[in-house]
Design a protein around this motif. Structure first.
Motif, PDB file in Angstrom:
ATOM      1  N   GLU A   1      -0.338   1.246   5.915  1.00  0.00           N
ATOM      2  CA  GLU A   1      -2.166   0.482   6.253  1.00  0.00           C
ATOM      3  C   GLU A   1      -2.675  -0.701   6.385  1.00  0.00           C
ATOM      4  O   GLU A   1      -2.564  -1.286   6.911  1.00  0.00           O
ATOM      5  N   CYS A   2      -1.076  -1.058   5.846  1.00  0.00           N
ATOM      6  CA  CYS A   2      -0.435  -2.391   5.496  1.00  0.00           C
ATOM      7  C   CYS A   2      -0.104  -3.206   6.362  1.00  0.00           C
ATOM      8  O   CYS A   2      -0.401  -4.795   6.539  1.00  0.00           O
TER       9      CYS A   2
ATOM     10  N   SER B   1      -8.264   3.881  -1.560  1.00  0.00           N
ATOM     11  CA  SER B   1      -6.706   3.553  -0.654  1.00  0.00           C
ATOM     12  C   SER B   1      -7.428   2.963   0.333  1.00  0.00           C
ATOM     13  O   SER B   1      -8.327   3.084   1.352  1.00  0.00           O
ATOM     14  N   PHE B   2      -5.996   1.836   1.371  1.00  0.00           N
ATOM     15  CA  PHE B   2      -6.486   0.980   2.479  1.00  0.00           C
ATOM     16  C   PHE B   2      -7.146   1.989   3.513  1.00  0.00           C
ATOM     17  O   PHE B   2      -6.767   1.385   4.534  1.00  0.00           O
ATOM     18  N   THR B   3      -6.655   3.452   3.292  1.00  0.00           N
ATOM     19  CA  THR B   3      -7.160   4.244   4.525  1.00  0.00           C
ATOM     20  C   THR B   3      -8.495   4.682   4.791  1.00  0.00           C
ATOM     21  O   THR B   3      -9.316   4.454   5.511  1.00  0.00           O
TER      22      THR B   3
ATOM     23  N   LEU C   1      -2.651  -6.272   7.275  1.00  0.00           N
ATOM     24  CA  LEU C   1      -3.594  -7.093   6.641  1.00  0.00           C
ATOM     25  C   LEU C   1      -3.309  -7.959   5.738  1.00  0.00           C
ATOM     26  O   LEU C   1      -2.083  -7.901   5.404  1.00  0.00           O
TER      27      LEU C   1
ATOM     28  N   GLN D   1       1.013   3.791   2.291  1.00  0.00           N
ATOM     29  CA  GLN D   1       0.590   4.942   2.559  1.00  0.00           C
ATOM     30  C   GLN D   1       0.526   3.718   4.367  1.00  0.00           C
ATOM     31  O   GLN D   1      -0.581   4.587   5.305  1.00  0.00           O
TER      32      GLN D   1
ATOM     33  N   ARG E   1      -4.910 -10.733   3.112  1.00  0.00           N
ATOM     34  CA  ARG E   1      -6.253 -10.757   2.543  1.00  0.00           C
ATOM     35  C   ARG E   1      -6.300 -12.499   2.020  1.00  0.00           C
ATOM     36  O   ARG E   1      -7.652 -12.338   1.573  1.00  0.00           O
TER      37      ARG E   1
ATOM     38  N   GLU F   1     -16.373  -3.587   3.343  1.00  0.00           N
ATOM     39  CA  GLU F   1     -16.341  -2.887   2.890  1.00  0.00           C
ATOM     40  C   GLU F   1     -17.394  -2.090   1.361  1.00  0.00           C
ATOM     41  O   GLU F   1     -18.195  -3.387   1.608  1.00  0.00           O
TER      42      GLU F   1
ATOM     43  N   CYS G   1       0.414  -1.400  -0.136  1.00  0.00           N
ATOM     44  CA  CYS G   1      -0.207   0.372  -0.110  1.00  0.00           C
ATOM     45  C   CYS G   1       0.505   1.321   0.287  1.00  0.00           C
ATOM     46  O   CYS G   1       0.316   2.308  -0.327  1.00  0.00           O
TER      47      CYS G   1
ATOM     48  N   TYR H   1     -10.709   2.309   1.878  1.00  0.00           N
ATOM     49  CA  TYR H   1     -11.361   1.322   1.871  1.00  0.00           C
ATOM     50  C   TYR H   1     -10.720   0.191   2.744  1.00  0.00           C
ATOM     51  O   TYR H   1      -9.733  -0.253   2.921  1.00  0.00           O
TER      52      TYR H   1
END
Lengths: 199, 801
Positions: free
Chosen positions: A44-45, B729-731, A175, A42, A177, B714, A40, B733
């Motif tokens: 987040e993951c 984004s994963f922020t 994260l 950013q 998936r 989601e 990501c 979504y």
């Protein structure tokens, strides 16, 4: 700019680094260490998690210049890092004392080994958490695995017998998936149990 | 800790090879790529590196529907470090579009953009940041057009046509050019059946746009070759389908586009369509240098299709004693700007729209629309997911109206082997719908009030809201919900869905070694593990190597539709059987005169030897193969043929195989804040035969979690006024974290399907169907609210929408 830092116990320097580059980019594209992942970029993951002076961080959120003179451990160095810790005790701080790498004695004993094999684990020495991830079926596509391994290893360093709530809390920044996390929990429980037996 | 159970009930058909091979089928052998994956050495598509390589960047439209007035690339071209800037005008061949089924998707926009984030231009530069900045310097002038965003705007009298002058194999039968495909399913007499109903329940359901959100972003490396062709290393679900779409656009014969699968970081349907493949090849061929493209997460949300959002209108009737009388349903799927897999999704949603129930009188209509929303196509569950969400909500409503237990009501109407589907197709293998429900219901409940500690206070981590410390149990109520679903396996409606496997058997250093070579995309499902297991079982060898997947071998079809173990596993089995025949042929030639059993007995390969079915050893493989050429065979494998659904009645044996899963969800809801914590998602699924139980359970848990995600968090949010994506984004979504995911106990049934290899049943998608409605049912049970939309957000539970 030039950045000097230690990666997996070895001093490294990166040249021509653009000021906006992340530690993740430097590791992946300049050091040839693509194990830290770019899911990501950013924060987040957790797929790019590395240890920076011992602390798990998202390397995508660390500017390359910030690691000047510091120590980074990536998934590529996890097995050696864990081995060093097992030999010298937790809090040894990885390779700061120069204890990582290969000693002369070890070098003399070196033998060519067969290629690695998941089935038996022969030919490659893994850290307990890495072996547990394979054994428990916690790896599917595997893209989240490196970051999870770094985070889970750090948890087990702090807490030898974590509860399920502790594991969930420690891995909540990573994260996945594919797996639904159940087998990841199994893997951490397994590594903790094996660690307990070994003591 | 949740215990997983495995059951083979007595008296079930098992046409399964009894195997004793170490590491053979039925064992939970470990992944051959596991070590590489835990050490960081496994080469994913974004890890590719080549000396002298450039970075590719895509410029995408900032508006959803517009004419392109002008494109000015001069500033971008002039930048230092930029090697190429390409637009539609630079495309080298007459073929400028691609598509899975309908070639309606432009490689680069021409004259018009039809959705937010459509590729317009490409840049290659020596640093990814240079490429990004150059792309930002390209000036595009748009003249915006009105946007089509839903059924009303798509079918309005003056609606803009998304694809003017459509001419594809569906355009002749659709009622409107903005409808991609329409499929009715009509059986029996709904009007007459409605007269017999004592209760009628209607519902309107809305399913949000889900994203596959695989963690490995779209990426790959294209290397120009000396013969004028290109070598492409990429993550995909189907190499040969990509190849068919790539080569014509490049103006190259297929043999000059050599594709190799690189590591795939998850797929879930999102890699069925082309993303950066053609773009990377175009840049590589133009610059003469290797080009790597890696999407960031933001771009990834625009780089692949999503799950169709849907509006579903359902009407069911039932008699007082709990028998379903009829179903009338209309399913409207939003396909977005390009067709992708929409036609096949329509076929699935309609043909499976009645669910795993016996209903004699059925009228279903499913359509997919062309709109200016993001394109939607394949995602795990493929049309059956949206339908399951609606019909399972209906079952609960009917049961409530009849004063019956929701599970009991379902079991009374559950289909079984021999049931006739609304398409007229007979379900001709086990369909243990009632049994799956019985199993999830019989499981002990998770303990109440798990947040209570022996000492003072609560462990907030066990509560909705978690460490936000928003409740200590006050306002928290528990709910339980059930759901069951039906999914098809494999490509349907007459599609020639074959798979190919090449197997080589030879002696190396005195030991027999098998090599399996397929084009199967390993996306994490564990196909590589299973192929080795199959080869060990069929050839009686220990050593199996898996050749990298590439286009030097025939197509393996797609890693999707729950088909890959069935189809490419079947192909490996099939080819191994032919290899075994060759071994026996050579054996008879060499040793036939020494022992009468060579001519008379059933001979098997076990433990590196040829043995009779009585266990007598005739020869070793090593002896037989010594001095011989390696046995090297490549064969295709096909499942039984299917037919298209009739365009008027929907009748036809359109599906290969059916597969079933059931869930029980237990949730706790903080009714004050509308926060939901799923405590447990128990599941039971029939997999026919588990070739590798560890992988099977992992698949089921992963699929279950994706269903949970769409239930509570989601959704890709598209602005209804502008058709722009608001949360790429994963922020914004959100996919479930380990804190959002409950314990998932799995109960696996193995009722063999006599038509399938080893009796197995495709299993990847079924858990994604019933997971969502089970969670919704549990939240309804906890709150008493109607809740007809996914995802359920806190404001829907607190009345603060």
């Amino acid at each position: 700019m030039r950045v000097n830092f230690t990666v997996n116990g070895r001093p490294q320097e990166a040249d021509d680094v653009w000021e906006g580059e992340s530690l993740l980019y430097v590791l992946r594209e300049r050091m040839g260490l693509p194990g830290s992942k770019n899911a990501c970029e950013q924060g987040e993951c957790g797929s790019c998690t590395v240890r920076l002076d011992g602390v798990p961080v998202c390397s995508c959120l660390v500017a390359a210049g910030q690691v000047e003179g510091r120590e980074v451990v990536t998934v590529e160095g996890l097995a050696e890092f864990a081995k060093d810790r097992a030999e010298h005790g937790a809090g040894h701080g990885g390779c700061a004392s120069g204890a990582c790498g290969t000693s002369l004695d070890e070098a003399k004993k070196w033998q060519a080994r067969p290629t690695q094999d998941s089935q038996t684990g022969e030919g490659v020495e893994l850290s307990p958490i890495q072996q547990a991830f394979i054994d428990a079926g916690a790896v599917q596509c595997g893209f989240c695995t490196p970051g999870l391994l770094i985070a889970a290893d750090e948890l087990l360093e702090r807490q030898s017998d974590p509860s399920d709530q502790d594991i969930r809390e420690a891995l909540s920044g990573n994260l996945c998936r594919c797996t639904g996390y159940e087998k990841i929990l199994d893997a951490v429980r397994l590594a903790a149990a094996r660690q307990g037996e070994a003591v | 800790m949740a215990q997983n159970t495995r059951t083979v009930p007595a008296g079930t058909p098992t046409n399964v090879t009894q195997n004793h091979a170490k590491g053979g089928i039925g064992e939970s052998t470990l992944r051959p790529d596991g070590t590489l994956k835990v050490t960081g050495e496994f080469a994913y598509s974004s890890d590719m590196w080549h000396e002298d390589m450039l970075w590719g960047q895509t410029l995408r439209s900032t508006v959803a529907h517009a004419e392109i007035v002008s494109i000015d690339i001069s500033e971008a071209v002039a930048m230092s470090g930029v090697y190429a800037v390409l637009t539609y005008d630079d495309l080298p061949s007459e073929v400028k579009n691609y598509g899975l089924e309908i070639q309606d998707t432009p490689v680069l926009a021409h004259g018009k953009v039809r959705h937010h984030g459509e590729p317009v231009a490409l840049v290659a530069a020596d640093h990814p940041e240079t490429a990004r900045r150059a792309a930002a310097k390209i000036k595009i002038e748009y003249r915006e057009l009105p946007v089509v965003t839903d059924e009303a705007s798509a079918l309005a009298p003056d609606a803009p046509l998304i694809h003017e002058g459509r001419d594809d194999h569906h355009s002749g039968h659709v009622p409107h050019p903005n409808i991609v495909h329409r499929q009715p399913i009509i059986r029996g007499d709904v009007a007459a059946a409605r007269e017999r109903a004592d209760v009628i329940v209607e519902g309107e359901y809305v399913f949000g746009m889900q994203d596959q959100a695989f963690l490995g972003p779209e990426s790959g490396l294209a290397v120009p070759a000396e013969d004028g062709g290109v070598d492409l290393y990429v993550a995909t679900q189907w190499l040969h389908s990509d190849l068919k779409q790539i080569a014509p656009v490049l103006g190259l014969p297929e043999e000059k586009v050599r594709m190799t699968l690189s590591g795939v970081g998850g797929a879930f349907g999102g890699r069925e369509d082309i993303s950066m493949q053609i773009h990377a090849c175009l840049l590589a061929l133009r610059t003469g240098k290797p080009v790597k493209i890696v999407y960031n997460r933001f771009e990834s949300f625009f780089g692949h299709v999503h799950r169709h959002p849907a509006k579903l209108h359902y009407e069911h009737g039932a008699t007082k004693d709990g028998k379903l009388t009829h179903l009338k349903a209309r399913i409207v799927l939003d396909g977005g700007a390009y067709a992708s897999a929409s036609p096949a999704v329509v076929g699935n949603a309609s043909s499976l729209g009645a669910g795993p129930y016996v209903i004699d009188d059925v009228e279903i209509e499913a359509v997919a629309l062309y709109t200016n929303n993001p394109p939607c196509g394949a995602m795990r569950g493929f049309g059956a997911v949206q339908a399951c969400f609606a019909y399972e909500a209906q079952m609960d409503k009917l049961a409530a109206k009849l004063g019956m237990d929701p599970v009991e009501f379902r079991r009374m109407n559950a289909m079984e082997q021999g049931t006739v589907m609304p398409t007229g197709q007979v379900v001709d293998s086990p369909a243990p719908v009632a049994e799956l429900l019985r199993r999830v219901k019989a499981r002990p409940m998770p303990p109440e009030r798990q947040w209570e500690t022996a000492g003072e206070g609560a462990d907030v981590r066990a509560l909705p809201g978690g460490l936000s410390n928003t409740t200590h149990g006050e306002g928290v109520v528990r709910g339980v919900g059930y759901a069951v679903g039906i999914k098809n396996v494999g490509f349907s409606e007459g599609f020639d869905d074959y798979s190919t496997a090449r197997v080589v058997l030879q002696v190396i250093n005195g030991e027999p070694v098998a090599m399996v070579h397929t084009a199967m995309a390993e996306v994490g499902q564990g196909g590589v593990t299973v192929h080795a297991q199959i080869a060990r079982t069929e050839l009686g060898v220990t050593q199996v190597t898996i050749h990298p997947a590439d286009t030097q071998v025939g197509s393996a079809g797609s890693t999707s539709a729950s088909r890959q173990t069935y189809m490419t596993g079947g192909a490996v089995k099939n080819t191994c059987e032919a290899v075994r025949e060759k071994v026996l042929e050579i054996g008879r030639r060499k040793n036939g005169s020494y022992h009468p059993a060579w001519a008379t007995a059933e001979l098997l390969l076990e433990g590196g030897k040829v043995v009779t079915d009585g266990g007598e050893v005739l020869a070793t493989l090593a002896d037989i193969l010594e001095g011989e050429q390696p046995i090297d065979l490549e064969l295709e494998f096909r499942h039984r043929p299917t037919v298209p659904f009739d365009l008027v009645t929907g009748q036809g044996d359109g599906h290969v195989q059916y597969t079933f899963a059931a869930h029980r969800a237990v949730v706790e809801v903080d009714t004050e804040l509308g926060l939901v914590k799923v405590i447990e998602l128990a599941t039971a699924q029939d997999v026919g035969k588990a070739l590798n139980m560890l992988s099977v359970v992992g698949q089921i848990q992963g699929g279950t979690t994706q269903g949970l995600g769409v239930a509570v968090m989601e959704e890709i949010i598209v602005d209804p006024k502008t058709a722009k994506v608001r949360n790429p984004s994963f922020t914004d979504y959100l996919i479930p974290t380990i804190l959002d995911t409950p314990t998932i106990p799995v109960d696996v049934l193995e009722l063999a399907d006599p038509n399938a290899p080893y009796g197995l049943r495709g299993l990847g998608e079924a858990p994604t169907l019933s997971s969502t409605p089970a969670v919704l049912a549990a939240i309804r049970n906890a709150t008493g609210l109607e809740l007809n939309k996914t995802p359920v957000r806190p404001e829907a539970l607190t009345g603060t929408l």
